[in-house]
Design a protein around this motif. Structure first.
Motif, PDB file in Angstrom:
ATOM      1  N   ARG A 215       0.838  -1.201   0.000  1.00 25.56           N
ATOM      2  CA  ARG A 215       0.000   0.000   0.000  1.00 25.56           C
ATOM      3  C   ARG A 215       0.877   1.257   0.000  1.00 25.56           C
ATOM      4  O   ARG A 215       0.611   2.217  -0.726  1.00 25.56           O
ATOM      5  CB  ARG A 215      -0.894  -0.024   1.241  1.00 25.56           C
ATOM      6  N   ALA A 219       1.155   4.249  -2.792  1.00 26.38           N
ATOM      7  CA  ALA A 219       0.921   5.661  -2.480  1.00 26.38           C
ATOM      8  C   ALA A 219       1.967   6.543  -3.143  1.00 26.38           C
ATOM      9  O   ALA A 219       1.717   7.706  -3.426  1.00 26.38           O
ATOM     10  CB  ALA A 219       0.931   5.872  -0.969  1.00 26.38           C
ATOM     11  N   CYS A 221       3.140   6.040  -6.140  1.00 22.16           N
ATOM     12  CA  CYS A 221       3.074   5.805  -7.585  1.00 22.16           C
ATOM     13  C   CYS A 221       3.896   4.621  -8.075  1.00 22.16           C
ATOM     14  O   CYS A 221       4.449   4.657  -9.170  1.00 22.16           O
ATOM     15  CB  CYS A 221       3.515   7.041  -8.369  1.00 22.16           C
TER      16      CYS A 221
ATOM     17  N   LEU B  50      -6.968   7.484   3.530  1.00 20.63           N
ATOM     18  CA  LEU B  50      -6.562   6.577   2.448  1.00 20.63           C
ATOM     19  C   LEU B  50      -7.347   6.872   1.175  1.00 20.63           C
ATOM     20  O   LEU B  50      -6.845   6.716   0.066  1.00 20.63           O
ATOM     21  CB  LEU B  50      -6.761   5.114   2.866  1.00 20.63           C
ATOM     22  N   ASN B  53      -5.965   9.566  -1.279  1.00 19.57           N
ATOM     23  CA  ASN B  53      -4.846   9.212  -2.146  1.00 19.57           C
ATOM     24  C   ASN B  53      -5.263   8.118  -3.133  1.00 19.57           C
ATOM     25  O   ASN B  53      -4.466   7.615  -3.912  1.00 19.57           O
ATOM     26  CB  ASN B  53      -3.690   8.745  -1.241  1.00 19.57           C
ATOM     27  N   LEU B  55      -6.148   5.129  -2.376  1.00 17.34           N
ATOM     28  CA  LEU B  55      -5.757   3.790  -1.932  1.00 17.34           C
ATOM     29  C   LEU B  55      -6.980   2.967  -1.566  1.00 17.34           C
ATOM     30  O   LEU B  55      -6.945   1.745  -1.597  1.00 17.34           O
ATOM     31  CB  LEU B  55      -4.801   3.876  -0.739  1.00 17.34           C
ATOM     32  N   ARG B  81      -1.939  10.540  -7.251  1.00 16.20           N
ATOM     33  CA  ARG B  81      -0.894  10.189  -6.275  1.00 16.20           C
ATOM     34  C   ARG B  81       0.371  11.008  -6.456  1.00 16.20           C
ATOM     35  O   ARG B  81       1.148  11.158  -5.515  1.00 16.20           O
ATOM     36  CB  ARG B  81      -0.572   8.691  -6.363  1.00 16.20           C
ATOM     37  N   PHE B  86       1.345  10.963   0.968  1.00 13.36           N
ATOM     38  CA  PHE B  86       0.727  10.298   2.111  1.00 13.36           C
ATOM     39  C   PHE B  86       1.795   9.870   3.106  1.00 13.36           C
ATOM     40  O   PHE B  86       2.728   9.144   2.758  1.00 13.36           O
ATOM     41  CB  PHE B  86      -0.054   9.057   1.640  1.00 13.36           C
TER      42      PHE B  86
END
Ligand SMILES: Nc1ncnc2c1ncn2[C@@H]1O[C@H](COP(=O)(O)OP(=O)(O)O)[C@@H](O)[C@H]1O
Ligand SMILES: [Mg+2]
Lengths: 275, 247
Positions: A215, A219, A221, B50, B53, B55, B81, B86
């Motif tokens: 994850r 985040a 890219c 989350l 972004n 996610l 992103r 983040f």
């Protein structure tokens, strides 16, 4: 992890991995080529002295690292020194014990030589690798290898594994501390229980970690390749040349000794034949 | 008109097999301002962030970034992103690389920049965040505060428009918190928008322009921090009031 800590603090941190690879490779090759225990033990002593003086690590620590393979090698060395069989057929017997009839165990000059040689070779090889690991942080080694043609996938795996080991070590010690605080390691029985719990926890934690890591990569890219900047200490030409010369001389010496001896042995045989 | 960088419209989300984590969230994060997202553990702060972004994707409702609904295709997510940084609560999982410098250079490479530009951005981010001194260190040798800074550097190097930080002061000592807030202040002065999840009311009071109070998956109130934090009843209702805090 301890090894990597040491590598980061070594006096040879700033030396190019190429030079260090050459150095350790030459000694590794020497340990493979040589069949004379005096040569092997001499090189081993020399390299150990070199490691102790050049890398600047505390000698006690270095000796403790050496003790690990030594502990494994000594028993096998002892086994090698003893020959089984018809003792009458053995030459140069130093010690023997009849077991049943003409059968028995014995230590001969030959078995002793073989054992000393093999232990020496293994130790020399280990010291050569130890030199590399104690002077080159994993980051630099993978950077160097990836620049020189190691596939990206392999370096990525090494980097991620390395990172996981770091996390594992931290987590394991944290869990262990938590368990000790609740007297989880006071007896053998609880220690066994605690360690199995620890392993189980590590397993679940690693699954969690993998999930969170992916994850976190997303985040930023992540596109499927882990590209990062590599910083490799440059090669020092003069030192590189000196080291190459020393290595060539050493290997030359090892080979000549090999060749010289076999030549000598050969001529002895010839003499014996003529007699 | 208020310039909203992030907008949540009727957002619902439940984790598989769980009770709803977000149930009908409507709120906005204003460009150029510092917004605190307050609420007790489990109220849905992380889930909310989350989504900012991309996610997580809302099961109902929508998230808007910079005036456009979030596009969840591969390219659309890349777009978002690259502009929304983040900072995860668990720094451990954010830092993947062997050394700080390498880790910081990861994001910029993903944006398709060439090595020269990546090196420049990395250099700048490292010095901006005060990570210069330990740039060559393996990430597991860093203190908690240093890890946080390294994580911030990894995001700053990508030149985002907004930084979402999930409980960044958790696990930091007071000095570490101060250093981090100083760093955020510098970045904010450079025009960065901030949305930060926290339950540290002292931090919230001293630093943020706006505050959103969350409880059980939806916002209870939002507005200027001074007004929100003066409302003791609201804080009690959100489980943020402590009789030991001496306030
Ligand atoms: N991965 C997950 N799986 C299942 N439930 C989750 C998961 N993550 C969070 N939750 C649940 O969703 C709710 C909101 O969680 P979260 O957004 O993490 O809250 P906060 O960050 O405010 O503590 C909580 O009730 C939590 O238990
Ligand atoms: Mg959370």
């Amino acid at each position: 992890m301890l090894l990597d800590d040491l590598a980061c603090r070594s006096h040879w941190r700033g030396v190019s991995p190429a030079e260090k690879l050459l150095w350790s490779g030459a000694f590794l090759l020497a340990s493979l080529l040589s069949r004379h225990s005096d040569v092997v033990w001499m090189l081993f002593a020399g390299l150990s002295l070199w490691n102790l003086t050049v890398l600047g690590h505390p000698p006690v620590l270095y000796l403790r690292l050496l003790a690990i393979p030594a502990l494994f090698l000594l028993p096998s060395g002892l086994v090698l020194t003893v020959a089984w069989g018809e003792t009458a057929e053995l030459h140069d017997i130093l010690w023997q014990q009849q077991v049943h009839g003409s059968w028995g165990v014995a230590i001969t000059r030959e078995t002793l030589d073989t054992a000393v040689l093999l232990v020496g070779k293994s130790l020399l090889g280990f010291t050569a690798l130890l030199f590399l690991t104690l002077s080159t942080p994993v980051v630099e080694m993978t950077s160097f290898l990836s620049r020189h043609g190691l596939p990206g996938l392999v370096t990525e795996l090494i980097v991620l594994t390395y990172r996981m080991i770091g996390l594992f070590a931290a987590t394991a010690s944290a869990i262990q501390t938590a368990q000790s605080a609740r007297s989880g390691w006071v007896s053998w029985r609880t220690a066994f229980r605690s360690s199995s719990l620890l392993v189980f926890n590590l397993f679940t934690l690693s699954i969690h970690h993998t999930h969170r890591l992916s994850r976190a990569l997303d985040a930023r890219c992540y596109q499927g390749t882990l590209r990062v900047l590599h910083r490799i200490p440059p090669c020092h030409t003069v030192r590189m040349i000196c080291m190459t010369l020393i290595c060539v001389c050493m290997l030359g010496w090892v080979c000549s000794k090999e060749w010289g001896h076999s030549h000598l042995a050969h001529s002895h045989e010839m003499e014996a034949y003529h007699d | 008109m208020i310039d909203e960088l992030l907008r949540y419209e009727e957002v619902h989300y439940s984790y598989s097999g769980g009770s709803p984590a977000l149930s009908g969230v409507n709120l906005g994060i204003t460009r150029g301002r510092r917004t605190a997202i307050l609420g007790r553990n489990g109220c849905g702060k992380t889930t909310l962030m989350l989504m900012g972004n991309g996610l997580l994707r809302p099961q109902r409702g929508s998230v808007w970034f910079d005036g456009k609904p979030m596009d969840y295709s591969k390219d659309g997510l890349m777009q978002v992103r690259s502009r929304v940084g983040f900072i995860f609560q668990e720094t451990e999982s954010q830092l993947f690389s062997a050394s700080v410098e390498q880790d910081v250079s990861f994001g910029p490479f993903n944006l398709g920049w060439d090595e020269h530009r990546v090196a420049e951005a990395t250099e700048l981010a490292l010095s901006q965040t005060g990570c210069d001194a330990f740039r060559h260190k393996p990430t597991h040798h860093l203190s908690g505060g240093q890890k946080k800074r390294a994580a911030v550097a990894g995001v700053v190097a990508m030149h985002p428009t907004i930084i979402l930080a999930d409980e960044p002061t958790a696990h930091l000592d007071p000095q570490g918190v101060d250093d981090l807030i100083d760093l955020f202040t510098t970045l904010h002065a450079g025009g960065m928008t901030f949305a930060v999840a926290t339950h540290n009311l002292v931090f919230a009071r001293s630093w943020f322009d706006d505050a959103i109070v969350m409880s059980e998956g939806r916002p209870l109130a939002s507005g200027p921090t001074s007004e929100i934090l003066a409302d003791t009843n609201l804080l009690k209702k959100a489980g943020l009031y402590s009789k030991y805090s001496g306030e």
